[in-house]
Design a protein around this motif. Structure first.
Motif, PDB file in Angstrom:
ATOM      1  N   GLU A 275       0.835  -1.204   0.000  1.00  0.00           N
ATOM      2  CA  GLU A 275       0.000   0.000   0.000  1.00  0.00           C
ATOM      3  C   GLU A 275       0.867   1.251   0.000  1.00  0.00           C
ATOM      4  O   GLU A 275       0.621   2.195  -0.764  1.00  0.00           O
ATOM      5  CB  GLU A 275      -0.917  -0.010   1.225  1.00  0.00           C
ATOM      6  CG  GLU A 275      -1.823   1.209   1.309  1.00  0.00           C
ATOM      7  CD  GLU A 275      -2.706   1.187   2.557  1.00  0.00           C
ATOM      8  OE1 GLU A 275      -3.568   2.078   2.672  1.00  0.00           O
ATOM      9  OE2 GLU A 275      -2.532   0.280   3.401  1.00  0.00           O
ATOM     10  N   ALA A 276       1.894   1.287   0.865  1.00  0.00           N
ATOM     11  CA  ALA A 276       2.763   2.457   0.929  1.00  0.00           C
ATOM     12  C   ALA A 276       3.541   2.632  -0.364  1.00  0.00           C
ATOM     13  O   ALA A 276       3.719   3.752  -0.855  1.00  0.00           O
ATOM     14  CB  ALA A 276       3.719   2.327   2.109  1.00  0.00           C
ATOM     15  N   ALA A 284       8.567   6.142  -9.249  1.00  0.00           N
ATOM     16  CA  ALA A 284       9.447   5.766  -8.136  1.00  0.00           C
ATOM     17  C   ALA A 284       9.868   4.312  -8.276  1.00  0.00           C
ATOM     18  O   ALA A 284       9.054   3.456  -8.639  1.00  0.00           O
ATOM     19  CB  ALA A 284       8.739   5.980  -6.806  1.00  0.00           C
ATOM     20  N   PRO A 285      11.118   4.003  -7.977  1.00  0.00           N
ATOM     21  CA  PRO A 285      11.570   2.604  -8.073  1.00  0.00           C
ATOM     22  C   PRO A 285      10.828   1.706  -7.088  1.00  0.00           C
ATOM     23  O   PRO A 285      10.586   2.093  -5.945  1.00  0.00           O
ATOM     24  CB  PRO A 285      13.059   2.696  -7.716  1.00  0.00           C
ATOM     25  CG  PRO A 285      13.443   4.108  -7.996  1.00  0.00           C
ATOM     26  CD  PRO A 285      12.225   4.921  -7.652  1.00  0.00           C
ATOM     27  N   ARG A 286      10.480   0.524  -7.550  1.00  0.00           N
ATOM     28  CA  ARG A 286       9.815  -0.473  -6.713  1.00  0.00           C
ATOM     29  C   ARG A 286      10.420  -1.835  -7.016  1.00  0.00           C
ATOM     30  O   ARG A 286      10.434  -2.252  -8.167  1.00  0.00           O
ATOM     31  CB  ARG A 286       8.309  -0.510  -6.985  1.00  0.00           C
ATOM     32  CG  ARG A 286       7.556   0.763  -6.619  1.00  0.00           C
ATOM     33  CD  ARG A 286       6.114   0.681  -7.108  1.00  0.00           C
ATOM     34  NE  ARG A 286       5.314   1.829  -6.724  1.00  0.00           N
ATOM     35  CZ  ARG A 286       5.289   2.981  -7.370  1.00  0.00           C
ATOM     36  NH1 ARG A 286       6.043   3.140  -8.457  1.00  0.00           N
ATOM     37  NH2 ARG A 286       4.517   3.975  -6.956  1.00  0.00           N
ATOM     38  N   PHE A 287      10.884  -2.517  -5.964  1.00  0.00           N
ATOM     39  CA  PHE A 287      11.500  -3.824  -6.142  1.00  0.00           C
ATOM     40  C   PHE A 287      10.855  -4.796  -5.153  1.00  0.00           C
ATOM     41  O   PHE A 287      11.232  -4.825  -3.979  1.00  0.00           O
ATOM     42  CB  PHE A 287      13.016  -3.758  -5.892  1.00  0.00           C
ATOM     43  CG  PHE A 287      13.718  -2.694  -6.687  1.00  0.00           C
ATOM     44  CD1 PHE A 287      14.040  -2.903  -8.024  1.00  0.00           C
ATOM     45  CD2 PHE A 287      14.059  -1.474  -6.105  1.00  0.00           C
ATOM     46  CE1 PHE A 287      14.695  -1.932  -8.764  1.00  0.00           C
ATOM     47  CE2 PHE A 287      14.711  -0.486  -6.827  1.00  0.00           C
ATOM     48  CZ  PHE A 287      15.028  -0.714  -8.164  1.00  0.00           C
ATOM     49  N   PRO A 288       9.878  -5.574  -5.575  1.00  0.00           N
ATOM     50  CA  PRO A 288       9.275  -6.564  -4.669  1.00  0.00           C
ATOM     51  C   PRO A 288      10.346  -7.531  -4.161  1.00  0.00           C
ATOM     52  O   PRO A 288      11.169  -8.017  -4.937  1.00  0.00           O
ATOM     53  CB  PRO A 288       8.261  -7.276  -5.561  1.00  0.00           C
ATOM     54  CG  PRO A 288       7.967  -6.308  -6.665  1.00  0.00           C
ATOM     55  CD  PRO A 288       9.255  -5.582  -6.914  1.00  0.00           C
ATOM     56  N   ALA A 293       4.427 -11.066   2.833  1.00  0.00           N
ATOM     57  CA  ALA A 293       3.716  -9.825   3.135  1.00  0.00           C
ATOM     58  C   ALA A 293       3.628  -8.883   1.940  1.00  0.00           C
ATOM     59  O   ALA A 293       2.971  -7.846   2.020  1.00  0.00           O
ATOM     60  CB  ALA A 293       4.398  -9.116   4.298  1.00  0.00           C
ATOM     61  N   GLY A 294       4.316  -9.222   0.858  1.00  0.00           N
ATOM     62  CA  GLY A 294       4.291  -8.352  -0.310  1.00  0.00           C
ATOM     63  C   GLY A 294       5.128  -7.102  -0.163  1.00  0.00           C
ATOM     64  O   GLY A 294       4.843  -6.067  -0.776  1.00  0.00           O
ATOM     65  N   THR A 295       6.175  -7.182   0.648  1.00  0.00           N
ATOM     66  CA  THR A 295       7.036  -6.024   0.916  1.00  0.00           C
ATOM     67  C   THR A 295       7.741  -5.573  -0.361  1.00  0.00           C
ATOM     68  O   THR A 295       8.177  -6.390  -1.182  1.00  0.00           O
ATOM     69  CB  THR A 295       8.084  -6.381   1.987  1.00  0.00           C
ATOM     70  OG1 THR A 295       7.401  -6.848   3.160  1.00  0.00           O
ATOM     71  CG2 THR A 295       8.932  -5.175   2.345  1.00  0.00           C
ATOM     72  N   VAL A 296       7.857  -4.260  -0.495  1.00  0.00           N
ATOM     73  CA  VAL A 296       8.487  -3.659  -1.669  1.00  0.00           C
ATOM     74  C   VAL A 296       9.640  -2.772  -1.201  1.00  0.00           C
ATOM     75  O   VAL A 296       9.473  -1.971  -0.271  1.00  0.00           O
ATOM     76  CB  VAL A 296       7.480  -2.825  -2.480  1.00  0.00           C
ATOM     77  CG1 VAL A 296       8.175  -2.129  -3.652  1.00  0.00           C
ATOM     78  CG2 VAL A 296       6.334  -3.697  -2.974  1.00  0.00           C
TER      79      VAL A 296
END
Length: 370
Positions: A275-276, A284-288, A293-296
């Protein structure tokens, strides 16, 4: 090989302040400074300090420390042990290497490349000691020390005995471990900073035999090598390329370059909920990271620059962001710890105001808070 920190040649007779022992070149006077060249000597100092209730700071290269300008009313000790022991080496099992905590990390990496040990070549140029690497689970350019870590032999200050942790027991994560978490609270709820409960004595590594690198995981490094992500190239090329990349970012210590008078990356890349992460700007860069928990993971450097803090922010003041990399907070000469902290707070609060993300400091803070 990296150049020595400004204080690396300091002796017990000349050291008067933590500024002499840290790559940020800040920190107040120390009450007692000791250097040890054997495990027995190191343990004697640790036990004496703990028995007397004296504050204790065990230092390696001082490359991940921001210390207060106030006097440190305790004992600062450096482990000067060097070398390594190869307990086994074969084509099947690789090199079974045991390294004292005081060994210089980049000397170990250089030795590994020379010996044909593959898996830590992308960690070239990182300052500091071997003993610090499992505490932070040090990583760069797609590799982490946890990739080759077998065990860590420590002194348990709470129990007064040797404690050896297998890799699986260390709770390794992104820039964290059970060892690091004991700074602020161990399993018994006791906070142990500025030195963790478990003082690292030796680090055991299991490193594959290969003249080729581990598969390249980091896109920037792959581009610099002219390779594809997942490809393997000669490890010596990876080392040379990483050192070149790090120098371009001011991340290889150089006594003549204030851009390297830093603690390296001051903030860790934030780990965010899905969500955050979704609330960040589209670019914005996002790296799962692939957990349940689906943390990015996002990029602290991107957040800092897009919050309005460009390279060199703070100049011509005594403390500024590096002119080469926005993640490094630098001492331009004559900065106090308070100057660095003020800059760190400005950047952290600016990012929080812009994106709702609170960046966390990577260095160990001695005698101060953000």
């Amino acid at each position: 090989m990296t150049e020595s920190a400004p204080s690396a040649t300091a002796t017990a007779a000349t050291v008067t302040a933590l500024a002499d022992l840290t790559t940020l070149r800040v920190g107040g006077p120390v009450r007692s400074y000791r250097e040890t060249s054997s495990e027995a000597e190191l343990l004697d100092v640790v036990r004496e300090a703990d028995a007397a209730g004296t504050p204790l700071l065990v230092l390696g290269g001082g490359s991940n420390v921001l210390a207060s300008d106030e006097p440190f009313d305790g004992v600062v000790v450096r482990d000067l042990r060097r070398g390594l022991e190869t307990r086994e080496s074969s084509a099947c099992s690789g090199a079974d290497v045991v390294v004292p905590a005081g060994e210089v990390w980049d000397d170990l990496v250089a030795r590994a490349v020379d010996e044909g040990w593959s898996g830590i070549e992308a960690l070239s140029g990182i300052p500091g000691s071997v003993g610090a690497t499992p505490v932070q689970n040090v990583g760069a350019y797609g590799q982490e020390v946890g990739d080759v870590l077998a065990f860590v032999r420590t002194w348990d200050r709470a129990r007064g005995r040797i404690k050896t942790f297998a890799r699986s027991e260390l709770g390794l994560g992104y820039r964290t471990s059970l060892l690091k978490r004991s700074f602020t609270g161990d399993a018994d709820g006791v906070a142990w900073g500025p030195t963790p409960r478990y003082v690292v004595l030796e680090v055991g590594l299991q490193i594959p035999h290969a003249t080729l690198s581990a598969p390249i995981r980091y896109a920037e490094l792959a581009r610099a090598l002219g390779a594809e992500v997942g490809e393997r190239v000669p490890a010596v090329r990876v080392r040379e390329t990483v050192l070149e990349l790090r120098r371009g970012k001011g991340m290889v210590l150089d006594a003549a370059d204030p851009d390297t008078w830093s603690a390296g990356s001051f903030f860790t890349n934030p780990l965010l909920s899905a969500e955050a992460a979704g609330a960040l700007p589209e670019d914005a860069p996002r790296f799962p990271i692939g957990d349940a928990a689906g943390t990015v993971k996002s990029s602290a450097a991107w957040l800092i620059s897009h919050a309005g803090f460009e390279r060199g922010h703070g100049l011509p003041g005594p403390a500024s962001l590096s002119t080469k990399h926005s993640l490094a907070l630098t001492n331009r000469g004559g900065a106090s710890a308070e100057d660095v902290v003020t800059l760190a707070r400005e950047v952290r609060d600016g990012v929080a105001a812009s994106f709702g993300v609170v960046l966390e400091a990577e260095p160990v803070l001695v005698g101060l808070t953000l």
